[in-house]
Write a protein that holds these residues in place. Structure first.
Motif, PDB file in Angstrom:
ATOM      1  N   GLN A   1       6.691   1.201   4.254  1.00 28.33           N
ATOM      2  CA  GLN A   1       5.365   1.700   4.635  1.00 28.33           C
ATOM      3  C   GLN A   1       4.637   0.798   5.629  1.00 28.33           C
ATOM      4  O   GLN A   1       3.729   1.243   6.308  1.00 28.33           O
ATOM      5  N   TYR A   2       5.023  -0.472   5.731  1.00 31.23           N
ATOM      6  CA  TYR A   2       4.370  -1.374   6.677  1.00 31.23           C
ATOM      7  C   TYR A   2       5.131  -2.690   6.767  1.00 31.23           C
ATOM      8  O   TYR A   2       5.957  -3.014   5.901  1.00 31.23           O
TER       9      TYR A   2
ATOM     10  N   ARG B   1       3.388   6.478  -3.049  1.00 31.54           N
ATOM     11  CA  ARG B   1       4.669   6.789  -2.399  1.00 31.54           C
ATOM     12  C   ARG B   1       4.571   8.098  -1.612  1.00 31.54           C
ATOM     13  O   ARG B   1       5.090   8.197  -0.496  1.00 31.54           O
TER      14      ARG B   1
ATOM     15  N   ASN C   1       2.586   7.496   1.616  1.00 29.84           N
ATOM     16  CA  ASN C   1       3.353   6.750   2.604  1.00 29.84           C
ATOM     17  C   ASN C   1       4.406   7.613   3.288  1.00 29.84           C
ATOM     18  O   ASN C   1       4.692   7.440   4.480  1.00 29.84           O
TER      19      ASN C   1
ATOM     20  N   TYR D   1       2.528   9.345   5.973  1.00 28.32           N
ATOM     21  CA  TYR D   1       2.075   8.410   7.007  1.00 28.32           C
ATOM     22  C   TYR D   1       3.188   8.056   7.986  1.00 28.32           C
ATOM     23  O   TYR D   1       2.978   8.020   9.210  1.00 28.32           O
ATOM     24  N   ILE D   2       4.395   7.807   7.484  1.00 36.66           N
ATOM     25  CA  ILE D   2       5.453   7.324   8.366  1.00 36.66           C
ATOM     26  C   ILE D   2       6.082   8.421   9.218  1.00 36.66           C
ATOM     27  O   ILE D   2       6.825   8.115  10.151  1.00 36.66           O
TER      28      ILE D   2
END
Length: 250
Positions: A19-20, A81, A84, A87-88
């Protein structure tokens, strides 16, 4: 910790979780700039605004290197989860992710008062060419739980303890994580232009002994009355060394 270079973005990063990343630093010949939205912009709209901004200054989407998100309330483990995974999707479309390696640093916290109706962007960072640039960097946010070791709740430091002693223990752990990431990028507290704390609990009992004494407040501190993004986490920090910041009206 070691770093990898994203040549297409002009920065290096600390590989962490999907996620980052743990943080980013501009490569020689580039500098990092930060833009804060005047109010939180919902996630999809925020990505569109960031893409337009990058295009307007002649930068590719791969120059996007860090962001600060705001969410309505702390997520459950599964909820985080799921978020994320959404987001990705854009990061993959922008060519930023290879497999599960995510170079973009991130903080995602939850305002206790007047929260947004849905997750969105508070700020974002990107690289621009600058032959004479001084080094610049962004360290991703970390709460008091080791990342990449299963569920956050199973690794929370001083779990459930929000006493002054418990919060000090949490803060010490997070400060250590900030220092590890700074060191991996080649920096220290003395290089920071901003340090941010996210908690709804009183930080004054350990402010001097921990934050000031360790050097985390050389440039002052911004305390956001926010909670970390996952339930049972109570304290988060991030920091940066960025020469130019601006506000984008929404």
């Amino acid at each position: 910790m070691s770093t990898q270079v994203l040549a297409a973005g002009g920065y290096r990063y600390i590989p962490a979780v999907s996620q980052y990343s743990g943080g980013v630093a501009a490569e020689p010949g580039f500098r990092i700039e930060r833009v804060r939205f005047s109010k939180v912009v919902p996630l999809a709209e925020g990505f569109e605004r960031i893409e337009r901004h990058l295009a307007s200054i002649g930068r590719p989407n791969t120059a996007f290197c860090a962001c600060e998100l705001r969410s309505p309330a702390p997520f459950t483990e599964q909820g985080f989860r799921d978020f994320n995974a959404i987001y990705i999707v854009t990061l993959r479309r922008w060519g930023l992710m290879s497999g599960d390696v995510n170079p973009v640093a991130r903080s995602n916290v939850c305002p206790e008062l007047d929260p947004p109706a849905e997750p969105g962007f508070h700020a974002f960072c990107y690289t621009v060419p600058d032959a004479d640039a001084a080094p610049s960097f962004v360290v991703a946010g970390s709460g008091e739980s080791a990342e990449g070791k299963g569920d956050y709740r199973d690794n929370v430091v001083a779990r459930g303890d929000v006493s002054p002693a418990g919060l000090r223990t949490k803060a010490r752990w997070v400060l250590g994580e900030m220092e590890n990431r700074l060191r991996a990028l080649g920096f220290g507290w003395e290089d920071c232009t901003a340090t941010q704390v996210y908690t709804v609990h009183d930080i004054h009992p350990f402010l001097g002994d921990e934050l000031v004494r360790r050097g985390a407040m050389r440039a002052g501190i911004t305390w956001h009355f926010n909670r970390p993004p996952v339930q049972e986490l109570e304290y988060e920090m991030d920091c940066r060394g960025v020469p130019l910041e601006r506000v984008l009206a929404v």
